[in-house]
Design a protein around this motif. Structure first.
Motif, PDB file in Angstrom:
ATOM      1  N   LEU A 175      70.724 -27.469  -1.537  1.00 21.21           N
ATOM      2  CA  LEU A 175      70.735 -26.858  -2.869  1.00 21.21           C
ATOM      3  C   LEU A 175      71.297 -27.835  -3.899  1.00 21.21           C
ATOM      4  CD1 LEU A 175      72.172 -23.348  -1.931  1.00 21.21           C
ATOM      5  CD2 LEU A 175      69.790 -24.128  -1.856  1.00 21.21           C
ATOM      6  N   ARG A 176      70.618 -27.907  -5.040  1.00 18.80           N
ATOM      7  CA  ARG A 176      71.075 -28.767  -6.128  1.00 18.80           C
ATOM      8  C   ARG A 176      71.081 -27.982  -7.434  1.00 18.80           C
ATOM      9  NH1 ARG A 176      67.541 -34.312  -5.017  1.00 18.80           N
ATOM     10  NH2 ARG A 176      68.598 -34.919  -3.076  1.00 18.80           N
ATOM     11  N   PRO A 177      72.117 -28.167  -8.264  1.00 19.01           N
ATOM     12  CA  PRO A 177      72.142 -27.501  -9.569  1.00 19.01           C
ATOM     13  C   PRO A 177      71.289 -28.238 -10.591  1.00 19.01           C
ATOM     14  CG  PRO A 177      74.117 -28.806  -9.301  1.00 19.01           C
ATOM     15  CD  PRO A 177      73.353 -28.938  -8.008  1.00 19.01           C
ATOM     16  N   SER A 178      70.901 -27.517 -11.621  1.00 17.68           N
ATOM     17  CA  SER A 178      70.078 -28.073 -12.689  1.00 17.68           C
ATOM     18  C   SER A 178      70.340 -27.255 -13.947  1.00 17.68           C
ATOM     19  CB  SER A 178      68.597 -28.001 -12.295  1.00 17.68           C
ATOM     20  OG  SER A 178      67.739 -28.275 -13.387  1.00 17.68           O
ATOM     21  N   LEU A 179      69.956 -27.780 -15.104  1.00 18.35           N
ATOM     22  CA  LEU A 179      69.994 -27.007 -16.345  1.00 18.35           C
ATOM     23  C   LEU A 179      68.576 -26.828 -16.860  1.00 18.35           C
ATOM     24  CD1 LEU A 179      73.109 -28.438 -18.246  1.00 18.35           C
ATOM     25  CD2 LEU A 179      72.972 -26.569 -16.571  1.00 18.35           C
ATOM     26  N   PHE A 180      68.326 -25.626 -17.387  1.00 18.62           N
ATOM     27  CA  PHE A 180      66.983 -25.266 -17.819  1.00 18.62           C
ATOM     28  C   PHE A 180      67.043 -24.745 -19.253  1.00 18.62           C
ATOM     29  CE2 PHE A 180      63.774 -21.654 -17.790  1.00 18.62           C
ATOM     30  CZ  PHE A 180      62.707 -22.464 -18.123  1.00 18.62           C
ATOM     31  N   CYS A 181      66.767 -25.626 -20.211  1.00 17.24           N
ATOM     32  CA  CYS A 181      66.643 -25.191 -21.603  1.00 17.24           C
ATOM     33  C   CYS A 181      65.279 -24.535 -21.763  1.00 17.24           C
ATOM     34  CB  CYS A 181      66.776 -26.376 -22.550  1.00 17.24           C
ATOM     35  SG  CYS A 181      68.477 -26.920 -22.789  1.00 17.24           S
ATOM     36  N   HIS A 182      65.261 -23.308 -22.234  1.00 19.88           N
ATOM     37  CA  HIS A 182      64.041 -22.519 -22.217  1.00 19.88           C
ATOM     38  C   HIS A 182      62.860 -23.224 -22.874  1.00 19.88           C
ATOM     39  CE1 HIS A 182      61.304 -19.413 -23.937  1.00 19.88           C
ATOM     40  NE2 HIS A 182      61.358 -18.976 -22.692  1.00 19.88           N
ATOM     41  N   ALA A 183      63.020 -23.672 -24.109  1.00 20.60           N
ATOM     42  CA  ALA A 183      61.907 -24.301 -24.828  1.00 20.60           C
ATOM     43  C   ALA A 183      62.434 -24.963 -26.095  1.00 20.60           C
ATOM     44  CB  ALA A 183      60.837 -23.273 -25.176  1.00 20.60           C
ATOM     45  N   PHE A 207      78.890 -23.213  -8.459  1.00 16.55           N
ATOM     46  CA  PHE A 207      77.686 -23.483  -7.679  1.00 16.55           C
ATOM     47  C   PHE A 207      78.067 -23.708  -6.218  1.00 16.55           C
ATOM     48  CE2 PHE A 207      74.122 -25.895  -6.010  1.00 16.55           C
ATOM     49  CZ  PHE A 207      73.042 -25.230  -6.575  1.00 16.55           C
ATOM     50  N   PRO A 208      77.369 -23.058  -5.285  1.00 15.50           N
ATOM     51  CA  PRO A 208      77.716 -23.184  -3.862  1.00 15.50           C
ATOM     52  C   PRO A 208      77.647 -24.639  -3.385  1.00 15.50           C
ATOM     53  CG  PRO A 208      76.165 -21.384  -4.211  1.00 15.50           C
ATOM     54  CD  PRO A 208      76.246 -22.126  -5.510  1.00 15.50           C
ATOM     55  N   ARG A 209      78.648 -25.065  -2.682  1.00 12.74           N
ATOM     56  CA  ARG A 209      78.695 -26.435  -2.151  1.00 12.74           C
ATOM     57  C   ARG A 209      78.526 -26.447  -0.639  1.00 12.74           C
ATOM     58  NH1 ARG A 209      77.964 -28.968  -6.937  1.00 12.74           N
ATOM     59  NH2 ARG A 209      79.339 -28.062  -8.507  1.00 12.74           N
ATOM     60  N   THR A 210      78.050 -25.351  -0.086  1.00 16.66           N
ATOM     61  CA  THR A 210      77.989 -25.215   1.366  1.00 16.66           C
ATOM     62  C   THR A 210      76.759 -25.860   1.979  1.00 16.66           C
ATOM     63  OG1 THR A 210      76.933 -23.042   1.097  1.00 16.66           O
ATOM     64  CG2 THR A 210      79.331 -23.091   1.354  1.00 16.66           C
ATOM     65  N   SER A 211      75.754 -26.197   1.167  1.00 16.85           N
ATOM     66  CA  SER A 211      74.520 -26.717   1.731  1.00 16.85           C
ATOM     67  C   SER A 211      73.985 -27.871   0.895  1.00 16.85           C
ATOM     68  CB  SER A 211      73.455 -25.622   1.796  1.00 16.85           C
ATOM     69  OG  SER A 211      72.216 -26.166   2.212  1.00 16.85           O
ATOM     70  N   ALA A 212      73.601 -28.944   1.576  1.00 13.34           N
ATOM     71  CA  ALA A 212      72.987 -30.088   0.896  1.00 13.34           C
ATOM     72  C   ALA A 212      71.553 -29.787   0.488  1.00 13.34           C
ATOM     73  CB  ALA A 212      73.023 -31.305   1.821  1.00 13.34           C
ATOM     74  N   ALA A 270      71.187 -16.718  -2.685  1.00 14.04           N
ATOM     75  CA  ALA A 270      70.003 -16.185  -2.000  1.00 14.04           C
ATOM     76  C   ALA A 270      69.231 -17.297  -1.304  1.00 14.04           C
ATOM     77  CB  ALA A 270      69.112 -15.459  -3.010  1.00 14.04           C
ATOM     78  N   ALA A 271      69.061 -18.424  -1.985  1.00 16.27           N
ATOM     79  CA  ALA A 271      68.345 -19.554  -1.391  1.00 16.27           C
ATOM     80  C   ALA A 271      69.085 -20.081  -0.164  1.00 16.27           C
ATOM     81  CB  ALA A 271      68.166 -20.656  -2.432  1.00 16.27           C
ATOM     82  N   ASP A 272      70.406 -20.124  -0.245  1.00 16.94           N
ATOM     83  CA  ASP A 272      71.207 -20.590   0.881  1.00 16.94           C
ATOM     84  C   ASP A 272      71.026 -19.681   2.088  1.00 16.94           C
ATOM     85  OD1 ASP A 272      73.004 -22.163   2.252  1.00 16.94           O
ATOM     86  OD2 ASP A 272      74.777 -21.246   1.372  1.00 16.94           O
ATOM     87  N   LEU A 273      71.045 -18.383   1.849  1.00 15.47           N
ATOM     88  CA  LEU A 273      70.873 -17.418   2.931  1.00 15.47           C
ATOM     89  C   LEU A 273      69.513 -17.558   3.598  1.00 15.47           C
ATOM     90  CD1 LEU A 273      71.829 -14.907   4.505  1.00 15.47           C
ATOM     91  CD2 LEU A 273      70.886 -13.501   2.664  1.00 15.47           C
ATOM     92  N   CYS A 274      68.477 -17.790   2.814  1.00 19.00           N
ATOM     93  CA  CYS A 274      67.114 -17.877   3.359  1.00 19.00           C
ATOM     94  C   CYS A 274      66.873 -19.162   4.138  1.00 19.00           C
ATOM     95  CB  CYS A 274      66.093 -17.781   2.234  1.00 19.00           C
ATOM     96  SG  CYS A 274      65.766 -16.104   1.682  1.00 19.00           S
ATOM     97  N   GLY A 275      67.602 -20.223   3.794  1.00 20.82           N
ATOM     98  CA  GLY A 275      67.385 -21.491   4.470  1.00 20.82           C
ATOM     99  C   GLY A 275      66.348 -22.368   3.819  1.00 20.82           C
ATOM    100  N   ILE A 276      66.040 -22.122   2.542  1.00 18.10           N
ATOM    101  CA  ILE A 276      65.036 -22.891   1.822  1.00 18.10           C
ATOM    102  C   ILE A 276      65.716 -24.022   1.059  1.00 18.10           C
ATOM    103  CG2 ILE A 276      65.115 -21.546  -0.325  1.00 18.10           C
ATOM    104  CD1 ILE A 276      62.016 -21.576  -0.294  1.00 18.10           C
ATOM    105  N   ARG A 277      64.969 -25.026   0.672  1.00 12.38           N
ATOM    106  CA  ARG A 277      65.467 -26.116  -0.169  1.00 12.38           C
ATOM    107  C   ARG A 277      65.195 -25.744  -1.625  1.00 12.38           C
ATOM    108  NH1 ARG A 277      66.718 -30.813   1.710  1.00 12.38           N
ATOM    109  NH2 ARG A 277      65.424 -30.528   3.573  1.00 12.38           N
ATOM    110  N   ALA A 278      66.123 -26.071  -2.540  1.00  9.22           N
ATOM    111  CA  ALA A 278      65.941 -25.597  -3.912  1.00  9.22           C
ATOM    112  C   ALA A 278      66.697 -26.428  -4.931  1.00  9.22           C
ATOM    113  CB  ALA A 278      66.386 -24.136  -4.030  1.00  9.22           C
ATOM    114  N   VAL A 279      66.146 -26.434  -6.144  1.00  4.34           N
ATOM    115  CA  VAL A 279      66.832 -26.885  -7.350  1.00  4.34           C
ATOM    116  C   VAL A 279      67.019 -25.642  -8.201  1.00  4.34           C
ATOM    117  CG1 VAL A 279      66.724 -28.345  -9.402  1.00  4.34           C
ATOM    118  CG2 VAL A 279      65.736 -29.150  -7.235  1.00  4.34           C
ATOM    119  N   LEU A 280      68.270 -25.309  -8.543  1.00  2.00           N
ATOM    120  CA  LEU A 280      68.578 -24.056  -9.236  1.00  2.00           C
ATOM    121  C   LEU A 280      69.011 -24.355 -10.667  1.00  2.00           C
ATOM    122  CD1 LEU A 280      68.077 -21.864  -7.133  1.00  2.00           C
ATOM    123  CD2 LEU A 280      69.335 -23.717  -6.020  1.00  2.00           C
TER     124      LEU A 280
END
Length: 449
Positions: free
Chosen positions: A191-199, A184-189, A145-155
């Motif tokens: 976007l970056r992957p991340s890990l999110f441990c809840h708490a 993880f999509p590699r089509t756009s620089a 979704a972020a790739d489609l919108c054209g926004i920069r993101a850490v996911l």
């Protein structure tokens, strides 16, 4: 300089009333201009200077505007926009356990995450946010979704030690993370992957250390909720004999690639630990107030030199993704709490929403300020509005008076994703129709009446 000796540029933004750079010296050009080539800022200065130096393929004249760096939302659960207003005015524990967790178990699938994140990206771009740091389930779909919108993101792929929508068997969470990283999509620089441990109270020490090791090995950001409520602090103390921040420090979790969201209930010793380790913070003032979680000691945190960005949290607990309102409230609420009208001044708060926030989520080298060599992530505010007239100090206006609805143009990587208030990357009317259809399905199973 002869016309033929000018340096080529893709486009030149010129005749801007005020360009707020948010650089190290907080330069403001009034009037100002920006030259962009191949998605990168090549010059910032006065219109006269840049017209003399650059031959642009396109010239964008923005009199009556302020141009500033794109805003950075450092803590979002994008897909939760589909739960906006689902169960308001409840304590956090009831809100989560009686409403949000059951709704997630019923509805959260990849299509849900894609649609909800698309809605959130649309809202953020239209409101001047060009970069966000997300944390949720089926995060590959959020990346699409972020790739489609054209926004920069850490996911950030969510991790808990109990069943989740995309990991019903907690024992298989490592396989889930492997699948996330592989898919993880590699089509756009952008976007970056991340890990999110809840708490710390939903993830064991072993889970936290394993996830952090994966992030360290891959150079990824590690995200975690920390000390959001008094209950969390008491729970961690009863389990491990220490505070949440000290617990994370003992486990080796805290460093400059760790983002701690909320950090409401932290004391001076914990602030010292965060500063010493280089960890960063995401301050979510509106969500914290709405859930009555409390108010983080941000003036003390900033004084300690901890990088702090602003976050909206998810729409289910805010209920919007408007960083202009976050800036305004941040600047005001800490004055009231401390009794000091000079804390969290407009300049500092704008930096939290731009350069400092970009640093906190790992994008500081590329975005967060309007400087030569950085990506052209920019926002233009239309100042021809009654609530923005007269203007004496553009920075003050951005923080205390401007609204998300004042955003007129947005560029990400030099691409005009919003022009004249219209998002160019998404069919917004069709998106809203799809969201209403999804909401109707959610409403059919409303269990909180």
């Amino acid at each position: 300089m002869d016309r033929h000796e000018k340096t080529p540029a893709d486009f030149l933004i010129t005749c801007v009333d005020h360009v707020i750079t948010c650089d190290d010296t907080f330069q403001v050009f009034s009037p100002g201009a920006i030259a962009v080539h191949q998605g990168t800022i090549v010059a910032v200065g006065t219109p006269c200077e840049l017209h003399q130096r650059y031959e642009a393929k396109e010239t964008v004249t923005l009199s009556g505007h302020i141009v500033l760096p794109g805003l950075v939302n450092t803590h979002v659960h994008g897909a939760m926009s589909l739960f906006r207003g689902l169960a308001d005015d409840l304590p956090l524990d009831r809100w989560l356990h009686e409403h949000i967790f059951p709704a997630e178990s019923r509805h959260v699938q990849p299509d849900f995450v894609f649609l909800g994140t698309l809605l959130s990206c649309t809202e953020m771009l239209l409101g001047g946010t060009t970069c966000f740091c997300d944390g949720y389930f089926f995060e590959e779909a959020a990346a699409q979704a972020a790739d489609l919108c054209g926004i920069r993101a850490v996911l950030g792929q969510g991790i808990l030690d109990f069943p989740t929508p995309d990991a019903p068997d907690p024992k298989a969470v490592r396989h889930r993370i492997q699948a996330f990283l592989e898919n993880f999509p590699r089509t756009s620089a952008r976007l970056r992957p991340s890990l999110f441990c809840h708490a710390p109270y939903t993830c064991s020490p072993e889970t936290l250390q394993w996830a952090k090791a994966v992030c360290t090995d891959r150079g990824m950001l590690f995200q975690i909720h920390v000390s959001e409520t008094r209950w969390e602090v008491e729970t961690i103390r009863s389990r491990y004999g220490t505070s949440p921040v000290a617990h994370l420090e003992r486990l080796g979790i805290l460093d400059d690639q760790t983002l701690c969201a909320h950090a409401v209930w932290i004391d001076d010793q914990e602030i010292h630990l965060l500063a010493e380790t280089g960890a960063c913070m995401a301050h979510c003032v509106e969500s914290n107030l709405k859930l009555a979680s409390g108010i983080a000691p941000i003036p003390a945190v900033l004084k300690a030199g901890i990088p702090v960005g602003l976050g909206t949290d998810g729409c289910a607990s805010n209920n919007d993704l408007d960083l202009f309102s976050e800036m305004s409230l941040t600047a005001r609420v800490h004055k009231a709490v401390t009794g000091n009208p000079t804390v969290c001044d407009a300049r500092r708060v704008l930096l939290m929403a731009t350069r400092m926030g970009a640093h906190a989520v790992g994008w500081g080298a590329a975005t967060g300020s309007l400087e030569v060599g950085k990506k052209a992530d920019m926002v233009a505010l239309d100042m021809e509005r009654a609530h923005l007239c007269p203007l004496y100090d553009p920075t003050s206006h951005v923080v205390y008076a401007a609204r998300a609805s004042d955003v007129r143009h947005v560029w990400v990587d030099g691409v005009p994703v919003v022009r004249d208030g219209v998002l160019k990357t998404v069919d917004v009317p069709n998106l809203l129709r799809e969201v209403r259809k999804a909401a109707a399905v959610i409403a059919e199973g409303m269990f909180f009446r």
